[in-house]
Design an enzyme around this catalytic site. Structure first.
Site, PDB file in Angstrom:
ATOM      1  N   HIS A  12       1.244  -1.147  -0.201  1.00 55.17           N
ATOM      2  CA  HIS A  12       0.215  -0.093  -0.015  1.00 55.17           C
ATOM      3  C   HIS A  12       0.700   1.064   0.010  1.00 55.17           C
ATOM      4  O   HIS A  12       1.396   1.916   0.763  1.00 55.17           O
ATOM      5  CB  HIS A  12      -1.315   0.085   1.407  1.00 55.17           C
ATOM      6  N   ASP A  62      -6.907  -1.117  -2.967  1.00 58.57           N
ATOM      7  CA  ASP A  62      -6.969  -1.791  -2.107  1.00 58.57           C
ATOM      8  C   ASP A  62      -7.984  -3.258  -2.498  1.00 58.57           C
ATOM      9  O   ASP A  62      -9.096  -2.437  -3.129  1.00 58.57           O
ATOM     10  CB  ASP A  62      -7.495  -0.711  -0.727  1.00 58.57           C
ATOM     11  N   HIS A 105      -7.785  -6.688   2.643  1.00 56.54           N
ATOM     12  CA  HIS A 105      -6.907  -5.661   2.861  1.00 56.54           C
ATOM     13  C   HIS A 105      -7.998  -5.449   4.893  1.00 56.54           C
ATOM     14  O   HIS A 105      -6.803  -4.896   5.669  1.00 56.54           O
ATOM     15  CB  HIS A 105      -6.680  -4.194   2.311  1.00 56.54           C
TER      16      HIS A 105
END
Length: 259
Positions: A69, A75, A79
């Site tokens: 990230h 994402d 996540h």
């Protein structure tokens, strides 16, 4: 004429232009800062292997290391804890059809310039819809804040109580996911949540609602001011990392020249 042939001709003639929404991944690009009791994300490291020298006389290449990230990044549902059991929830299993999708751009730049903690609300989106039409099912919603024009410490905007950056409020993001069926939400800041989103109910609501519903996030975007409110199509293909929770990526938008 086939659709794909028409697209190729439009790209060649300039009838459709490609806009790069990606920040350059560099060693000094800010990464998210968590409280010290949590594991930190590694910074970007670019280690030269050779550049036409004794280590490799005819070639140039580097070793790269970075957190998933980091920089302009994607994402996946896995996540966040709310998305940990979602099927197809890691970047290596994402449906490839989701990697090309329409985008709605909501201009929050004036509010974000006046207030570092500016929040996008449902009422603001409904006002946008009154002018541009309903947010379609399966679209990206991109929050334009012009935050990408900041650099360094001003971009992260950390204070003693954490980051102060704009984002959606909890009611807005839940409504976009549950009532508008968005594919994902994108921002120009380090996270999809506001900098103070850890104090919201639930904490970090963009992560909570997006990933719990199997939807996606994009962060650290740039050039959103070059996109129309509606009509752009995004290409968002993350790296196919085994069981990855996300990855840096090159985000491109296709825009008709009259859009």
């Amino acid at each position: 004429m086939s659709v794909l042939k028409a697209l190729v001709q439009a790209l060649g003639s300039g009838g459709v232009r490609v806009v790069d929404l990606t920040q350059t991944l560099s060693e000094d690009f800010p990464t998210i800062v968590l409280p010290p009791e949590f594991g930190p994300s590694a910074p970007v490291r670019i280690e030269r292997i050779s550049r036409y020298d004794a280590a490799g006389p005819a070639w140039y290449w580097n070793n790269l290391s970075f957190g998933e990230h980091t920089g302009t990044h994607f994402d996946a549902p896995a996540h966040w804890f709310t998305g940990r059991d979602r099927p197809l929830g890691t970047v290596d299993t994402l449906p490839v059809g989701h990697m090309v999708a329409p985008a709605c751009v909501i201009d929050c730049s004036a509010g974000s310039a006046a207030d570092d903690d500016f929040l996008l609300t449902r009422e603001m989106v409904e006002a946008w819809e009154a002018e541009h039409g309903l947010v379609p099912d399966g679209a990206w919603v991109l929050m334009r804040s012009d935050w990408s024009k900041r650099t360094g410490a001003d971009y992260a905007n950390l204070r003693d109580d954490g980051a102060h950056t704009p984002g959606p409020d909890a009611g807005c993001i839940r409504w976009l996911v549950e009532e508008r069926g968005i594919l994902g939400f994108g921002t120009e800041t380090i996270g999809t949540d506001a900098g103070q989103g850890g104090h919201f109910d639930p904490p970090f609501p963009a992560h909570h609602f997006l990933h719990g519903a199997g939807r996606y996030g994009l962060q650290c975007l740039t050039n959103l001011h070059l996109l129309p409110p509606v009509g752009a199509v995004l290409m968002t293909a993350p790296l196919k990392v085994h069981e990855g929770s996300g990855s840096p990526l090159r985000v491109l938008a296709m825009v008709e020249d009259n859009a």
